[in-house]
Design a protein around this motif. Structure first.
Motif, short mmCIF file in Angstrom:
data_model
loop_
_atom_site.label_atom_id
_atom_site.label_comp_id
_atom_site.label_asym_id
_atom_site.label_seq_id
_atom_site.Cartn_x
_atom_site.Cartn_y
_atom_site.Cartn_z
N LEU A 42 0.84 -1.20 0.00
CA LEU A 42 0.00 0.00 0.00
C LEU A 42 0.87 1.25 0.00
O LEU A 42 1.99 1.22 0.52
CB LEU A 42 -0.91 0.03 1.23
CG LEU A 42 -1.91 -1.11 1.36
CD1 LEU A 42 -1.40 -2.11 2.37
CD2 LEU A 42 -3.27 -0.59 1.81
N PRO A 43 0.37 2.37 -0.55
CA PRO A 43 1.21 3.55 -0.72
C PRO A 43 1.35 4.44 0.51
O PRO A 43 2.28 5.25 0.57
CB PRO A 43 0.51 4.31 -1.85
CG PRO A 43 -0.93 3.91 -1.73
CD PRO A 43 -0.92 2.49 -1.25
N ILE A 44 0.43 4.35 1.47
CA ILE A 44 0.43 5.28 2.61
C ILE A 44 0.51 4.50 3.91
O ILE A 44 -0.23 3.54 4.11
CB ILE A 44 -0.83 6.17 2.59
CG1 ILE A 44 -0.87 7.00 1.29
CG2 ILE A 44 -0.85 7.09 3.80
CD1 ILE A 44 -2.12 7.82 1.12
N GLU B 284 -1.15 0.42 8.24
CA GLU B 284 -1.46 0.04 9.61
C GLU B 284 -2.94 -0.30 9.75
O GLU B 284 -3.32 -1.18 10.52
CB GLU B 284 -1.06 1.15 10.57
CG GLU B 284 0.45 1.39 10.60
CD GLU B 284 0.96 1.84 11.96
OE1 GLU B 284 0.14 2.02 12.88
OE2 GLU B 284 2.18 2.00 12.09
N SER B 285 -3.80 0.40 9.00
CA SER B 285 -5.23 0.12 9.03
C SER B 285 -5.52 -1.27 8.49
O SER B 285 -6.31 -2.03 9.07
CB SER B 285 -5.98 1.18 8.21
OG SER B 285 -7.36 0.91 8.18
N SER C 6 3.15 -4.15 3.65
CA SER C 6 4.37 -3.36 3.53
C SER C 6 4.18 -2.08 2.72
O SER C 6 3.29 -1.98 1.88
CB SER C 6 5.45 -4.21 2.87
OG SER C 6 6.63 -3.47 2.64
N THR C 7 5.07 -1.13 2.99
CA THR C 7 5.23 0.02 2.11
C THR C 7 6.01 -0.43 0.87
O THR C 7 6.79 -1.39 0.94
CB THR C 7 6.00 1.15 2.82
OG1 THR C 7 7.17 0.59 3.44
CG2 THR C 7 5.15 1.82 3.86
N THR D 96 -5.40 16.33 4.71
CA THR D 96 -4.73 16.29 3.41
C THR D 96 -4.89 14.89 2.83
O THR D 96 -5.72 14.11 3.29
CB THR D 96 -3.24 16.65 3.56
OG1 THR D 96 -2.64 15.72 4.48
CG2 THR D 96 -3.06 18.06 4.08
N GLN D 97 -4.07 14.55 1.85
CA GLN D 97 -4.21 13.26 1.17
C GLN D 97 -3.89 12.06 2.04
O GLN D 97 -4.04 10.92 1.60
CB GLN D 97 -3.34 13.22 -0.10
CG GLN D 97 -1.84 13.22 0.14
CD GLN D 97 -1.26 14.61 0.22
OE1 GLN D 97 -1.98 15.58 0.43
NE2 GLN D 97 0.05 14.72 0.05
N VAL D 98 -3.47 12.28 3.31
CA VAL D 98 -3.16 11.14 4.18
C VAL D 98 -4.38 10.26 4.43
O VAL D 98 -4.23 9.11 4.85
CB VAL D 98 -2.57 11.60 5.53
CG1 VAL D 98 -1.25 12.31 5.34
CG2 VAL D 98 -3.56 12.47 6.31
N ILE D 99 -5.58 10.79 4.16
CA ILE D 99 -6.78 9.98 4.43
C ILE D 99 -7.33 9.30 3.17
O ILE D 99 -8.36 8.65 3.21
CB ILE D 99 -7.90 10.84 5.07
CG1 ILE D 99 -8.25 12.06 4.21
CG2 ILE D 99 -7.49 11.32 6.45
CD1 ILE D 99 -9.23 11.85 3.14
#
Length: 522
Positions: free
Chosen positions: A12-14, A19-20, A79-80, A273-276
């Motif tokens: 996943l990118p974020i 963690e979610s 993972s990132t 911001t785009q973190v969500i």
């Protein structure tokens, strides 16, 4: 189910989304049964997360879990991308990753979220995985045609490779969840405030999403000055401790139903911001958002009426299509939003106009507008950046690099300090003293041939705690002033700078030149 009994990687990118997803798998799928033998979380903060969860009772067992995670010894790894896809640089030591490719399955979530300098690394990696016999599933709510085209190209001027191995399936929800209203203007606090004050609903969970941290902070201050008290803000420039707290708060806000299966009534305005955007399971009532591109827009919309349980008789999505020119990226500008893709997205959403928009409408819009031909007609700088990076990794020889840098974006961890060089958190002083003391005791033990696990555990916990007070900032934030406030030595090999700034409930803010005559503005 698709991964089955194979070795699997979920990318996943974020980090928030990672963690979610880890929490959902841990709590809802395997229900914490033999977690440390089944699922791993691989990020730059793996030990910290395991320690917080107390997955294993002792430091030795937690370190063992971390070691197994970093050796890819756990069946499923969340993972990132930089932890796995750095194999594309073919640096020394990458052989272990190449050895795993032919028997592993990779789930790539939200591939459209990657920028023009990161997407080629992901696509080149996917091509290598398939070439070596591995399998890849791309899972996304929006799959732009231009990204699909790039998956089958290894050269900008040559014919596409065979698409026969590519299988595409679509899964659409049965009902519409969103009613949109288009505003051909910049997002502003007056509009949001007026809507909020005129809203007599019991369900007033507002989400405001903008493209920059600075804009988020500005809207927060403006809405606060109008008398609103129920404001929350989340973005990337909080210290780790505050960021974790805010992430948990927005997840709690984002629950749809209470224990009695009724819609949760809450009165709150979250500014973000785009973190969500990616894979965060939250469900709010209204969205007010700037436009950047269609993909990001639809991701943001996915945080509102997520379960489809709420009325859409009136608009619940408000899209502001005008943004500041300085944020648009062209060949000669320093913006971060591709101008060509923005213009295509603006045309698409304004042509659709107001009203109910279904999931099929969204996908049709993506398919019609975000095509390779349209990007080329708009002279999008995306392809220039993409093929420059793709050709770079493609032409690297094995072992040519000693190490790699997955991201071009420079970021630095810092301790926020006021204009006098004082920490904003008093706890840091005590932690700094404790770390220096315990490191000295560990050094003495090492010289005397003594191995004290209890001491190591205390040190790891202290180190994790002091790092939770750091903020990740950009290059220009980092060099803005000649602080001369020194550094904190958190380990033998790592020193973290003290940075003069403002830090409060709005997060990190760069000091302006006038804030301190002693500062030297670079």
């Amino acid at each position: 189910m698709w991964i089955g009994n194979n070795k699997g990687f979920f990318i996943l990118p974020i980090k928030t989304a990672i963690e979610s997803i880890f929490d959902r798998i841990k709590n809802d799928i395997i229900e914490n049964e033999n977690l440390n033998k089944r699922v791993a979380l691989l990020t730059g903060e793996t030990y910290s997360r395991y320690q917080r969860d107390d997955i294993r009772s002792t430091v030795e067992k937690n370190l063992e879990y971390v070691d197994e995670t970093r050796r890819y010894a756990i069946p499923l790894t969340i993972s990132t991308p930089d932890q796995i896809f750095d194999f594309v640089f073919k640096a020394k030591g990458c052989e272990i990753k190449y050895a795993m490719l032919n028997y592993s399955k990779f789930v790539i979530d939200e591939i459209q979220s990657y920028s023009a300098d990161l997407l080629p690394l992901i696509i080149f990696g996917i091509q290598k995985i398939i070439e070596l016999g591995g399998k890849v599933a791309i899972i996304t709510a929006t799959f732009p045609p231009f990204v699909e085209d790039l998956l089958f190209r290894t050269d900008s001027n040559k014919k596409e490779s065979d698409r026969s191995l590519f299988k595409k399936k679509e899964f659409k929800t049965g009902s519409a969840r969103h009613n949109i209203k288009i505003e051909k203007d910049m997002i502003n606090s007056d509009y949001i405030y007026k809507h909020y004050k005129n809203n007599d609903s019991k369900h007033k969970k507002y989400l405001v999403v903008v493209n920059t941290v600075k804009k988020a902070q500005q809207l927060y201050e403006e809405l606060e000055s109008k008398g609103l008290k129920n404001l929350k803000i989340i973005h990337s420039k909080f210290d780790r401790k505050d960021r974790r707290k805010l992430e948990n708060e927005i997840k709690d806000t984002g629950k749809t139903l209470d224990d009695n299966n009724n819609l949760i009534e809450e009165d709150v305005i979250w500014i973000a911001t785009q973190v969500i955007e990616a894979s965060l399971d939250i469900d709010l009532d209204y969205l007010f958002t700037e436009l950047s591109d269609l993909n990001a827009l639809f991701q943001r919309m996915g945080r509102v009426n997520r379960k489809g349980k709420k009325s859409i008789d009136d608009p619940n999505i408000f899209i502001f299509t005008k943004i500041e020119e300085k944020y648009l990226k062209t060949e000669n500008s320093k913006g971060f939003i591709d101008k060509g893709i923005y213009r295509i997205s603006k045309r698409a959403i304004e042509n659709f106009n107001d009203g109910i928009i279904s999931e099929e409408d969204k996908q049709n819009m993506i398919n019609e507008y975000l095509t390779t031909d349209n990007l080329k007609k708009e002279n999008s700088n995306f392809y220039v950046e993409y093929w420059n990076k793709y050709d770079y990794v493609k032409n690297l020889n094995f072992g040519e690099l000693d190490s790699n840098k997955f991201r071009n974006i420079l970021s630095y961890d810092v301790f926020p300090c006021d204009e006098n060089g004082k920490f904003y958190r008093e706890e840091i002083y005590e932690l700094e003293d404790k770390i220096q003391d315990i490191r000295q005791r560990m050094s003495d033990n090492y010289k005397n041939g003594v191995h004290n696990n209890s001491l190591i555990e205390k040190y790891m916990k202290l180190k994790d705690e002091i790092l939770s007070y750091t903020v990740s900032v950009g290059f220009y934030d980092y060099i803005s002033y000649n602080n001369n406030f020194g550094e904190v030595e958190v380990s033998k090999y790592r020193k973290i700078r003290k940075l003069r700034c403002k830090y409060d409930e709005l997060g990190f803010r760069r000091c302006e030149k006038s804030d301190n005559n002693k500062g030297i503005f670079m």
